[in-house]
Design a protein around this motif. Structure first.
Motif, short mmCIF file in Angstrom:
data_model
loop_
_atom_site.label_atom_id
_atom_site.label_comp_id
_atom_site.label_asym_id
_atom_site.label_seq_id
_atom_site.Cartn_x
_atom_site.Cartn_y
_atom_site.Cartn_z
N ALA A 227 36.79 50.90 40.76
CA ALA A 227 38.04 50.21 40.47
C ALA A 227 39.21 51.14 40.78
N PRO A 228 40.24 50.65 41.45
CA PRO A 228 41.41 51.49 41.74
C PRO A 228 42.16 51.85 40.46
N ALA A 229 42.86 52.97 40.50
CA ALA A 229 43.61 53.42 39.33
C ALA A 229 44.71 52.45 38.95
N VAL A 230 45.25 51.74 39.95
CA VAL A 230 46.24 50.68 39.71
C VAL A 230 45.83 49.48 40.55
N PRO A 231 46.22 48.27 40.18
CA PRO A 231 45.76 47.09 40.91
C PRO A 231 46.27 47.04 42.35
N LEU A 232 45.45 46.41 43.20
CA LEU A 232 45.82 46.13 44.58
C LEU A 232 46.33 44.70 44.66
N LEU A 233 47.53 44.51 45.22
CA LEU A 233 48.03 43.16 45.49
C LEU A 233 47.51 42.78 46.87
N ALA A 234 46.55 41.86 46.90
CA ALA A 234 45.80 41.59 48.12
C ALA A 234 46.58 40.76 49.13
N ASN A 235 46.43 41.11 50.41
CA ASN A 235 47.09 40.42 51.51
C ASN A 235 46.79 38.93 51.55
N VAL A 236 45.52 38.58 51.46
CA VAL A 236 45.12 37.21 51.76
C VAL A 236 45.34 36.25 50.60
N SER A 237 45.36 36.77 49.37
CA SER A 237 45.48 35.89 48.21
C SER A 237 46.75 36.10 47.40
N VAL A 238 47.46 37.19 47.64
CA VAL A 238 48.65 37.56 46.87
C VAL A 238 48.33 37.57 45.37
N THR A 239 47.15 38.11 45.04
CA THR A 239 46.75 38.28 43.65
C THR A 239 46.39 39.73 43.41
N LEU A 240 46.49 40.15 42.15
CA LEU A 240 46.14 41.52 41.79
C LEU A 240 44.63 41.64 41.62
N LEU A 241 44.05 42.64 42.26
CA LEU A 241 42.61 42.85 42.20
C LEU A 241 42.29 44.26 41.71
N THR A 242 41.28 44.34 40.85
CA THR A 242 40.75 45.65 40.43
C THR A 242 39.23 45.70 40.53
N ASP A 243 38.56 44.55 40.58
CA ASP A 243 37.11 44.51 40.65
C ASP A 243 36.64 44.86 42.06
N PRO A 244 35.80 45.88 42.20
CA PRO A 244 35.36 46.29 43.53
C PRO A 244 34.72 45.18 44.36
N ALA A 245 33.93 44.31 43.75
CA ALA A 245 33.30 43.23 44.51
C ALA A 245 34.35 42.27 45.06
N ALA A 246 35.35 41.95 44.24
CA ALA A 246 36.42 41.06 44.69
C ALA A 246 37.26 41.72 45.77
N ILE A 247 37.48 43.02 45.65
CA ILE A 247 38.25 43.74 46.67
C ILE A 247 37.50 43.73 48.00
N LYS A 248 36.21 43.96 47.97
CA LYS A 248 35.43 43.94 49.20
C LYS A 248 35.49 42.57 49.86
N GLU A 249 35.37 41.51 49.08
CA GLU A 249 35.48 40.15 49.62
C GLU A 249 36.84 39.93 50.27
N SER A 250 37.89 40.45 49.64
CA SER A 250 39.24 40.30 50.18
C SER A 250 39.40 41.06 51.48
#
Length: 319
Positions: A227-250
């Motif tokens: 999990a990143p130290a702070v959330p990632l605002l994802a390009n494709v969904s414009v949502t905050l992600l911290t779960d590694p599985a969800a980040i990989k999917e994004s």
């Protein structure tokens, strides 16, 4: 000061980028050394000395830009500005890998190898000359979507997708060479200010990148991610992600999906962001942010002098 760290994408590269960071900060130098070791070649020499045409190649530009961004972040950390002082991180396309490495979700060697593979897979997905991209300046997103749909229809269903929604009036379409050329003509009819083909080597962020998405899905499945130290605002969904599985999917989805940068920056205010800090080469994202939300204050950190200045300002404001 409540800020987001942003990380640039392809097109921001320039020969000599990151050199002052390398020379001034041992922690930054270690990043370049780690990238060289991970790739089994002296990418840092190419970054610092060129030639530009070789640095510009997708398979080189992607890990190179990540290296410079991470070197800048490590230099900031050496001055006491740690990643967890940001509210979120965001990256433009490949910049998401830089953001994740900066936030500790990916190791530098994993990020370097993934981006080398990503660049090679994106280049290989479509034979040279068969794909294209074009900027449709002056058109809003809805009109750009109409242009892409009309161009696809006019060429018998060939691919033409809106690949980037970068800022108000700055959209990019991507697809087959014939469909994109038709999109340029249609965009002129719809009042685009300067529709133009872009000097790129493949139709990035379009359905034609499906083989590259498959390659990245396989590669990411075997890579360790935390999990990143702070959330990632994802390009494709414009949502905050911290779960590694969800980040990989994004990360897989963004190979073929749209870079929703305008929406991402517009969402910053809802997360309390008052400042953007662009980490790495160039000033592209800072300029886009000003167009998207004039109320945002933006700074760039890509040289040793920038690091020192931002660290001083950070300390003065007690951020």
């Amino acid at each position: 000061m409540t800020f987001a760290f942003t990380f640039p994408g392809q097109g921001s590269q320039a020969v000599g980028m990151g050199r002052s960071l390398h020379d001034a900060y041992p922690a930054a130098r270690a990043v370049f050394e780690a990238v060289d070791e991970a790739l089994g070649e002296a990418l840092s020499r190419l970054i610092f000395e060129g030639p530009e045409e070789t640095l510009r190649l997708t398979a080189n530009a992607q890990p190179a830009l990540m290296a410079v961004s991470l070197a800048a972040m490590k230099a900031l950390e050496a001055e006491g500005v740690t990643i967890d002082r940001a509210s979120l991180v965001a990256g433009h396309s490949l910049g998401e890998y830089s953001a994740l490495a900066a936030a500790g979700a990916l190791s530098v060697d994993s990020a370097a190898r993934l981006l080398r593979l990503r660049g090679e897979a994106m280049q290989a997905a479509v034979p040279a000359g068969e794909g294209a991209m074009a900027a449709l300046l002056g058109l809003d997103l809805e009109t750009a979507e109409d242009v892409a749909a009309e161009a696809s229809e006019a060429t018998g269903g060939e691919t033409c997708d809106v690949a980037n929604d970068n800022a108000p009036g700055q959209c990019v379409v991507s697809g087959t060479a014939a469909a994109v050329a038709r999109a340029v003509e249609i965009a002129k009819e719809k009042g685009a200010r300067r529709p133009m083909l872009l000097p790129v080597s493949a139709p990035f962020h379009s359905a034609l990148m499906a083989p590259a998405a498959e390659a990245m899905a396989e590669a990411l499945a075997s890579v360790a991610m935390t999990a990143p130290a702070v959330p990632l605002l994802a390009n494709v969904s414009v949502t905050l992600l911290t779960d590694p599985a969800a980040i990989k999917e994004s990360l897989v989805a963004q190979v073929t999906g749209r870079v929703r940068w305008r929406e991402s920056v517009a969402a910053f205010a809802g997360h309390g962001i008052t400042h953007t800090v662009e980490i790495g080469a160039g000033k592209v994202l800072t300029g886009l942010a000003k167009r998207i939300d004039p109320g945002l204050k933006g700074v760039t950190v890509n040289t040793a002098e920038d690091v020192a200045a931002f660290a001083h300002s950070f300390a003065q404001q007690g951020a």
